[in-house]
Every structure is written in C-alpha cells, then in structure tokens.
Design a protein around this motif. Structure first.
Motif: not given
Length: 278
Positions: A29-37, A57-62
């Motif tokens: 999954r990717g946690v996306v930040f837009q202009l730091g938020r 930021v990539r997050v491994d869900m396994r």
C-alpha cells in the motif's frame, strides 16, 4: 532546429511523467502525502502522483517474522536465564504505521524485548519450561494492545529457547529424579492400599460362607501340586483346627476346676506344715 530546441523540454516532460507513475504489488500500500500533509492510502496497482507536490511511502502488508534477540533476565525464584523468541505481526492500518510511529519495525522489536523481560521475570523457572503456551499468549496480548495504536496486529509470539547454566541444569535433573522417585513410592503405596482393601473384601465374602473357604483351599492345593517342589506345605483351615483345640482344652479346664473345688476357702481352715506334723 526546432527539434533540437524542444528536445530538452521533451526529456524533462518524459522524466516528469515516468516519475509520476508508481506500481504497487498486491501486498503493498502507498501512503500518499500532498505538500507534506496526509492525503490518502492508495494501491495496489497503478498509481499516478504529481511529482514534487505528492510523495508516497510504501508499506508492506504481509506478515513479518521478527526474531527477538536473547534477553538476560532473572526469574521470580532468582534463576538467571537467557530467553529469545519470535514475533509474527503485520500492518493492518498503513496510515497509522507511517504517521503514528517512526520506523514501526524497530519500535515493535524494542517493545517485544522489554515485554519479554517484564512478563517472564514475573514467573518461576518451572513455569517458563512447562507453561510456554500461557506465557506466549500473555506476551502476545500485551504487545497487541500496545501496538494497536500503531496500526499493527500481533498474530503470534513463540518462545524459542530458554538457556540455563550447567549448574542449574544439574540441579533440575536431581529435582526431576527425586520427583520421579516420590511418584513411584506414592503409586506403590496406593497399589498396596488397594490390594489390602480387596483382600479384606474377599475375606469378608468368603467368611460369610464356609464352602467358599473349602473351595479356596482346594484351589490352593491344585496350584501347589503343579509346582515342581520337593517340599509341600498343606495349609489347614482354621474352622477345622479350632474344634480340635477346643477338645484338647476341655480336660485341662476340668482339672483346673476340680482343683479349685477341693481347695479350702475359709480363713479358719488354713493349715500349716508344722501343725500337720504335730
């Protein structure tokens, strides 16, 4: 001439476009930040980002298998041991795992080490060796409750090794041997008690009917006859011997009664040897 002038611009646009394309695997999954938020969690599949404006930021869900290093601890009965374990956990909330804690893997590892020392230090050595399932569940429950705020689910905790010094190993071996001897004596005593109860019950049943005693006597003679022995002892039942003993006692009792009847009883009839001679 025009192509030469626009070539750098086309290259920049191409690089800009390719940097905007992200591909996430099924377990990512990717946690996306837009202009730091924080903006949103995206994935899996093809993700388009605005370069410079958005970062991911990539997050491994396994499920992650984390080996907890050996921990030196002292049990409640003052025994020094080394214990290591393995923790199985996974990220269930990618947003919390990135925002709520810095480096969730290291944070979970440190928490697992301190929890391992804290929980096992409250128990005795015998419990560490015999009640591992209960201790595993206790550690897992504590870790799961504390990592819930980080978006992490602790699935399982397993204690791998409990290392003890040689002196303590020999002491435990002696204790185990003494315990086995104690159990053997208790089992032997219980067997003797049950056998005695059965013998008493059998004697009571046989005593109720004399014919049962005769049958038992004949059975004993049959068993003795089957043995290859030079000497055979014939047991006599007490119901046969008692009448003979009673008859032998009758003459002795009669003689004693006769002597008692001839003896003088009054105080004036006492004679002395000197008076008789006179």
């Amino acid at each position: 001439m025009n192509l030469v002038m626009y070539f750098p611009i086309l290259v920049i646009i191409a690089l800009f476009f390719f940097s905007a394309i992200k591909i996430l695997r099924e377990y990512e999954r990717g946690v996306v930040f837009q202009l730091g938020r924080f903006w949103k969690v995206k994935g899996p599949g093809l993700i388009l980002l605005i370069p410079v404006v958005q970062q991911m930021v990539r997050v491994d869900m396994r499920t992650i298998v984390m080996d907890v290093p050996s921990q030196d601890l002292i049990t409640r009965d003052n025994v020094s041991v080394q214990v290591n374990a393995v923790v199985y956990f996974r990220v269930v909330d990618a947003e919390k795992a990135i925002i709520a804690v810095e480096h969730f893997y290291e944070a979970t590892s440190q928490l697992a080490q301190t929890t391992l020392r804290s929980v096992l230090g409250q128990h005795e050595l015998d419990q560490l060796l015999a009640e591992r399932d209960k201790l595993n569940n206790d550690i897992r429950s504590i870790l799961d409750n504390q990592t819930d705020a980080w978006g992490i689910k602790v699935a399982n905790v397993e204690i791998k090794h409990v290392d003890i010094n040689e002196t303590m190993v020999r002491a435990i071996a002696r204790q185990a041997e003494a315990e086995r001897v104690r159990r053997a004596k208790i089992i032997h005593a219980e067997g003797e008690q049950q056998a005695a109860e059965k013998l008493v019950e059998a004697a009571r049943i046989m005593g109720a009917d004399p014919r049962a005693i005769q049958l038992r006597y004949l059975q004993t003679l049959t068993e003795i006859a089957g043995d290859r022995t030079s000497t055979i002892v014939f047991p006599l039942p007490m119901d046969l011997v008692e009448p003979m003993l009673a008859r032998l006692k009758e003459p002795a009792v009669a003689t004693r009664d006769a002597q008692a009847a001839r003896a003088p009883t009054g105080p004036g009839t006492i004679t002395h040897a000197g008076d008789a001679d006179a």
